[in-house]
Scaffold this motif. Structure first.
Motif, PDB file in Angstrom:
ATOM      1  N   ASP A 281      55.308  11.426  44.393  1.00  0.00           N
ATOM      2  CA  ASP A 281      53.992  11.995  44.678  1.00  0.00           C
ATOM      3  C   ASP A 281      53.031  10.927  45.191  1.00  0.00           C
ATOM      4  OD1 ASP A 281      54.716  14.528  44.055  1.00  0.00           O
ATOM      5  OD2 ASP A 281      53.868  14.536  42.047  1.00  0.00           O
ATOM      6  N   VAL A 385      43.828  12.836  37.215  1.00  0.00           N
ATOM      7  CA  VAL A 385      44.535  14.082  37.544  1.00  0.00           C
ATOM      8  C   VAL A 385      45.613  14.354  36.498  1.00  0.00           C
ATOM      9  CG1 VAL A 385      45.983  15.237  39.248  1.00  0.00           C
ATOM     10  CG2 VAL A 385      44.070  13.820  40.001  1.00  0.00           C
ATOM     11  N   THR A 389      45.264  17.675  33.813  1.00  0.00           N
ATOM     12  CA  THR A 389      46.218  18.773  33.956  1.00  0.00           C
ATOM     13  C   THR A 389      47.202  18.847  32.799  1.00  0.00           C
ATOM     14  OG1 THR A 389      47.618  17.329  35.332  1.00  0.00           O
ATOM     15  CG2 THR A 389      46.068  18.779  36.476  1.00  0.00           C
ATOM     16  N   HIS A 530      43.142  21.989  44.143  1.00  0.00           N
ATOM     17  CA  HIS A 530      44.541  21.979  43.691  1.00  0.00           C
ATOM     18  C   HIS A 530      44.686  22.250  42.198  1.00  0.00           C
ATOM     19  CE1 HIS A 530      43.773  17.986  42.035  1.00  0.00           C
ATOM     20  NE2 HIS A 530      44.923  18.079  41.426  1.00  0.00           N
ATOM     21  N   SER A 531      43.589  22.066  41.432  1.00  0.00           N
ATOM     22  CA  SER A 531      43.674  22.302  39.987  1.00  0.00           C
ATOM     23  C   SER A 531      43.438  23.760  39.605  1.00  0.00           C
ATOM     24  CB  SER A 531      42.651  21.424  39.255  1.00  0.00           C
ATOM     25  OG  SER A 531      41.342  21.701  39.711  1.00  0.00           O
ATOM     26  N   ARG A 536      48.374  25.783  41.922  1.00  0.00           N
ATOM     27  CA  ARG A 536      49.057  24.722  41.175  1.00  0.00           C
ATOM     28  C   ARG A 536      50.212  24.107  41.971  1.00  0.00           C
ATOM     29  NH1 ARG A 536      47.977  24.946  35.604  1.00  0.00           N
ATOM     30  NH2 ARG A 536      45.713  25.145  35.451  1.00  0.00           N
ATOM     31  N   THR A 539      50.006  19.854  45.112  1.00  0.00           N
ATOM     32  CA  THR A 539      49.566  18.622  44.475  1.00  0.00           C
ATOM     33  C   THR A 539      48.807  17.773  45.495  1.00  0.00           C
ATOM     34  OG1 THR A 539      51.629  17.498  45.037  1.00  0.00           O
ATOM     35  CG2 THR A 539      51.542  18.666  42.924  1.00  0.00           C
ATOM     36  N   LEU A 540      48.244  16.659  45.021  1.00  0.00           N
ATOM     37  CA  LEU A 540      47.556  15.751  45.936  1.00  0.00           C
ATOM     38  C   LEU A 540      48.505  15.238  47.020  1.00  0.00           C
ATOM     39  CD1 LEU A 540      45.428  13.621  43.441  1.00  0.00           C
ATOM     40  CD2 LEU A 540      44.635  15.455  44.927  1.00  0.00           C
ATOM     41  N   TRP A 542      51.226  16.748  48.303  1.00  0.00           N
ATOM     42  CA  TRP A 542      51.511  17.771  49.307  1.00  0.00           C
ATOM     43  C   TRP A 542      50.276  18.086  50.134  1.00  0.00           C
ATOM     44  CZ3 TRP A 542      55.696  18.985  51.547  1.00  0.00           C
ATOM     45  CH2 TRP A 542      56.912  18.890  50.878  1.00  0.00           C
TER      46      TRP A 542
END
Length: 728
Positions: A281, A385, A389, A530-531, A536, A539-540, A542
Motif C-alpha cells: 500500500d 489512518v 480504521t 476513503h474512510s 472502504r 485505500t490511499l 488505490w
C-alpha cells in the motif's frame, strides 16, 4: 611561507572528506587518496564477509515448514497432536487457525457469558491408559458463534515445566548416569518415550468444529533474537549515519543479513512470506504520486507557484519560510503528507535558489512541519489512518471530529514550539553554505548529464532538462546578490528578481495542467472519502494509483519511459528493504520484548498512577522507535500494545488516551531521523534529483531536537488532559 599554509581545521576537513577541493596541496591530496583507498578496502572486506555469512546460511538452510494439521473436534471430544520433534527448550509455540473469536481469545473479559471455546494445552498421555500424566496451563480459545464465517489466527506459547538440557540429553541417549531425580522430572513432563509431549484440544461446544494446528516444539530463542535485532538496527544506522553506503543499499544489506540470521536460527522464511512483509500500500501510494508529480512538472506549475510565493513574501526570507511551513501544515492535515512533500519540494528548491538560502535546511524545515501537521487528522498521516480504521478504536466512538478535537491542542502547541526553535537555531545559519550547495548541485547535475553521452530517445528529454537546469543554476550563481542579514529584511534586489522570475517562469502547458488538476482533485476526493463505509475498498494507495492512471489516459503520453525515468526507484527499494528489516526484527522478538517490558513497568506502579505511567511509556516508546524505524510498522505494534493494556483485567486502563499518545508519538517521532518517516525520505530523494544531498546528520541536527520538544509538549498536554482532568 606561513601565509600559504592551510589552516588546521581546513587540513583536518580535507583529510577526512572525499569532496574535491582546488585549494588542497599535493601532499594533502595524496594523503587523502591513500586514506580513501584504505577505507574502501576495509568496507569492501566487511561487506564481503557479511555476504559470505548470509549466503552460506541461505544455501544450506531450507525454508521452515511448520507442522500443520487440521483437527476435527466433536462435541466434548479430546484430541491430541503429536509434535514433529522433541522440544529442546522451555517453551513450545502453538498457532491455531479457524472460526475463532480473536478478540475474546486474547481478552477473556470480552467473551460472551455462554460463548463456546476450545481448551488447548501441552500435555503428555500414558499410551496404555490414555491418562494425562502432565499438562501445561490451559489456554481458552473462544470460537466465533456468529453466522458470518471469518477465519482468524491466534498464537500462544506454553512453558514446559521440568525440561532442562541435561534431562533432555538423558532422555534422548537413555544413559544410566542420570542425575538423581532427572528421570522422574522427564517422565513427569514427557511421559517417557512411549508418552511423548503433545498438543491437546478439548472442544466444550455442543457442535463439532475444526481447527488448523501448527506446533513448533523449538521456537526461536527470544534472548538471542532480541540481541541480534538490536545489532541489526545498529548496523543499519552505522551505515547511514557515517555515510558508509547509500541508504538504499544499506537497507537492502541489513534486510538480507536479517534473513540470514533467521536462517542461522532455523527460522528461514519462504519467498512468499518475505514478499508479504513489504507494505505494498505504501509503495503503491508513493509510485502513483511520483507519476502524477512527474507529469505535473512538465506544465511549469512549480515554477509559477514559486513566483507567487516569492511575491507574497515581498522578498523577506523568514516570511517566505513561515508561509511555506504553515501551508504545508494545513495541506498535510487533510492530504497525505508524502503527497504534499512531493508537490512542495520543487517549489522550495526554486525559491531558495533565487533568494540565496541554504536549500537543504529549508527542505528539512518544511518536512518537519509536514510531519507535525499530518498528526492533526485521521487522514493526514498513514499511521493515523491505521489507528482511525482499527475496529477497537472505532468501537470507542472515535470519528473524524473526535480525533481532531483531541489532537488539536497538542499539534498546535507543538507547531508553536517547533517554530520558535527553528527560528532561534537558524537565524544565523539560513544563508550559510548556500554558495557551496549551489556549486555542489551544479557538479552533481553535471555528473548525471555525463551519463547520457549517447542517450536513448526516452532519455533525450531528461538530458535536455538537466542541461537546462545546469545553465539556470550557473546564471543564478553568477548573479546572486542577496542581502545576507538574519533574514528579517527583504532582499535588496526583490523587484528585479521578481520581474525576472515572472518573465521566465510561466505555465508552459495549460491543457496538461487542467488534466493534472482533474486527476489531483479526483485523488483528493478519494483521500477524504476513503474512510466512509461505502468506500472502504478504496485505500490511499488505490486512490493514488487510480488518479495516476486517469492522468496517464488524459495526458495521452506516447512515451512511458520518459515518465518512468522520473520515478524515484531507489526510494521505493529503500522502503521495501526497510519493511523487510522491520518484520525480521519482529520475528526475532524485539517488538514483543518491548511490549512485555512495558506491561511489567505499568504493573509495578500503583493503580492511581497507572494511567499517567501508561501514557508516558506509550508516547515515548512510540516516539523513540519511530525515530529510528519507519513509523508504519511501529504504529501497528503500539496499537496492539495499547489494546492489550486497555483490555487487561488487572490494569483496567482507558484506551482513548493511549490512542492519542500513540498518534503523537509516531507522527512527532517521524522528525527524529531522515529515515523515520516516508515524507523525509521522499524529500531527500527529490532533492537528490535536483543535485542537493540531505545527509543523515544534517537532518538529525534539526529534526531530533524538534522531535524531543514536540513530544515534551505532547506529554504535558496529555498528562493535563487525561491525568489531571480525565478528559477520557
Amino acid at each position: 611561507m606561513a601565509s600559504h599554509a592551510p589552516h588546521a581545521s581546513q587540513a583536518r576537513r580535507s583529510f577526512y572528506t572525499h569532496d574535491e577541493d582546488d585549494n588542497l596541496t599535493d601532499e594533502q591530496r595524496t594523503r587523502r587518496a591513500r586514506l580513501h583507498r584504505v577505507l574502501v578496502i576495509i568496507k569492501i572486506t566487511i561487506f564481503v564477509l557479511i555476504w559470505i555469512f548470509f549466503s552460506i546460511f541461505m544455501i544450506i538452510t531450507p525454508p521452515y515448514e511448520p507442522h500443520e494439521i487440521v483437527v476435527s473436534l466433536d462435541p466434548n471430544e479430546l484430541r491430541s497432536v503429536d509434535l514433529a520433534e522433541k522440544p529442546t527448550g522451555k517453551y513450545i509455540y502453538v498457532k491455531l487457525k479457524g472460526k475463532i473469536d480473536e478478540d475474546a481469545t486474547y481478552r477473556s473479559n470480552r467473551a460472551g457469558k455462554n460463548q463456546s471455546y476450545v481448551i488447548v494445552s501441552a500435555a503428555t498421555f500414558d499410551s496404555g491408559t490414555n491418562r494425562t500424566l502432565w499438562s501445561a496451563k490451559d489456554w481458552k480459545v473462544y470460537l466465533d458463534d456468529s453466522e458470518k464465517y471469518k477465519v482468524a489466527t491466534v498464537k500462544n506459547s506454553f512453558k514446559i515445566e521440568g525440561f532442562d538440557s541435561k534431562s533432555l540429553r538423558a532422555m534422548d541417549t537413555h544413559h544410566d548416569e542420570f542425575e538423581e531425580g532427572a528421570e522422574e522430572r522427564v517422565m513427569r513432563a514427557s511421559g517417557g518415550s512411549d508418552s511423548p509431549l503433545k498438543v491437546s484440544l478439548l472442544n466444550t461446544d455442543d457442535k463439532p468444529t475444526a481447527l488448523s494446528v501448527t506446533a513448533n516444539p523449538n521456537p526461536l530463542d527470544v534472548s538471542l533474537g532480541v540481541m541480534y535485532a538490536m545489532l541489526l538496527l545498529c548496523f543499519l544506522y552505522v551505515l547511514i549515519i557515517f555515510d558508509i553506503a547509500d541508504r538504499t543499499f544499506a537497507a537492502l544489506l541489513a534486510a538480507t543479513t536479517g534473513i540470514g540470521i533467521l536462517c542461522m536460527l532455523g527460522e528461514r522464511p519462504s519467498l512468499e512470506q518475505i514478499i508479504s512483509w513489504i507494505d505494498m500500500d505504501t509503495l503503491m501510494l508513493l509510485f502513483g504520486m511520483m507519476i502524477m508529480v512527474a507529469v505535473l512538472a512538465e506544465t511549469g506549475v512549480f515554477d509559477y507557484m514559486s513566483v507567487f510565493a516569492y511575491h507574497l513574501s515581498k522578498g523577506q526570507p523568514w516570511v517566505l519560510i513561515f508561509l511555506l511551513c504553515m501551508l504545508t501544515v494545513m495541506l498535510s492535515a487533510f492530504l497525505d503528507n508524502v503527497t504534499i512533500i512531493m508537490l512542495m519540494v520543487p517549489v522550495i528548491i526554486r525559491l531558495t535558489e533565487c533568494m540565496g538560502l541554504r536549500t537543504t535546511t529549508v527542505l528539512i524545515t518544511v518536512a518537519l512541519f509536514s510531519n507535525i501537521g499530518g498528526a492533526l487528522t485521521p487522514v493526514g498521516d498513514p499511521p493515523n489512518v491505521i489507528i482511525a480504521t482499527n475496529q477497537y478504536v472505532v468501537a470507542e466512538g472515535v470519528d473524524f471530529i473526535t480525533f481532531v478535537a483531541h489532537m488539536f491542542p497538542g499539534v498546535f502547541f507543538s507547531i508553536v514550539v517547533a517554530w520558535i526553535f527553528i527560528f532561534v537555531v537558524l537565524r544565523h545559519r539560513l544563508f550559510v553554505g548556500s554558495d557551496e550547495q549551489m556549486r555542489e548541485s551544479i557538479k552533481n547535475l553535471t555528473k548525471t548529464a555525463a551519463k547520457f553521452n549517447e542517450p536513448r530517445p526516452s532519455e533525450e528529454k531528461m538530458r535536455r532538462d538537466i542541461l537546462q537546469r545546469i545553465e539556470e543554476l550557473k546564471e543564478q550563481y553568477r548573479r546572486k546578490e542577496v542581502a545576507k542579514t538574519f533574514g528579517l529584511q527583504p532582499a535588496s534586489n526583490f523587484i528585479e528578481t521578481l520581474a525576472e522570475m515572472e518573465a521566465r517562469y510561466k505555465i508552459r502547458n495549460k491543457p496538461l495542467l487542467i488534466k493534472c488538476c482533474i486527476a489531483l482533485v479526483f485523488a483528493v476526493i478519494l483521500f477524504l472519502m476513503h474512510s466512509l463505509p461505502f468506500m472502504r475498498g478504496v485505500t490511499l494507495a488505490w486512490a493514488a494509483m487510480l488518479a495516476a492512471m486517469l492522468l496517464l489516459i488524459l495526458a495521452n503520453k506516447p512515451d512511458m519511459d520518459a515518465v518512468l525515468d522520473h520515478v524515484e526507484w531507489s526510494t521505493l527499494l529503500f522502503f521495501a528493504g526497510l519493511f523487510v528489516l522491520v518484520e525480521v526484527v519482529s520475528e526475532l522478538g524485539l517488538i514483543d520484548w518491548v511490549g512485555d517490558k512495558t506491561i511489567s513497568m505499568i504493573q509495578s506502579v500503583g493503580n492511581e498512577h497507572r494511567v499517567v505511567t501508561a501514557i508516558m511509556l506509550v508516547l515515548w516508546i512510540s516516539a523513540v522507535f519511530s525515530a529510528f524505524v519507519d513509523n508504519i510498522p511501529i504504529v501497528t505494534m503500539m496499537l496492539k500494545l495499547a489494546i492489550k493494556l486497555s483490555t487487561n483485567d488487572e490494569l483496567n486502563l482507558p484506551l482513548m488516551p493511549l490512542i492519542w499518545a500513540i498518534s503523537m508519538g509516531v507522527c512527532f517521532g517521524g522528525n527524529g531521523t531522515l529515515i523515520a518517516a516516508s515524507s523525509n525520505v521522499v524529500a531527500a530523494g527529490i532533492a537528490n534529483q535536483h543535485g542537493y544531498k540531505i545527509t543523515f546528520m544534517e537532518f538529525f541536527i534539526y529534526g531530533f531536537p524538534v522531535m524531543l520538544l514536540s513530544d515534551v509538549v505532547a506529554t504535558i498536554y496529555l498528562l493535563i488532559a487525561h491525568g489531571l482532568f480525565t478528559w477520557h
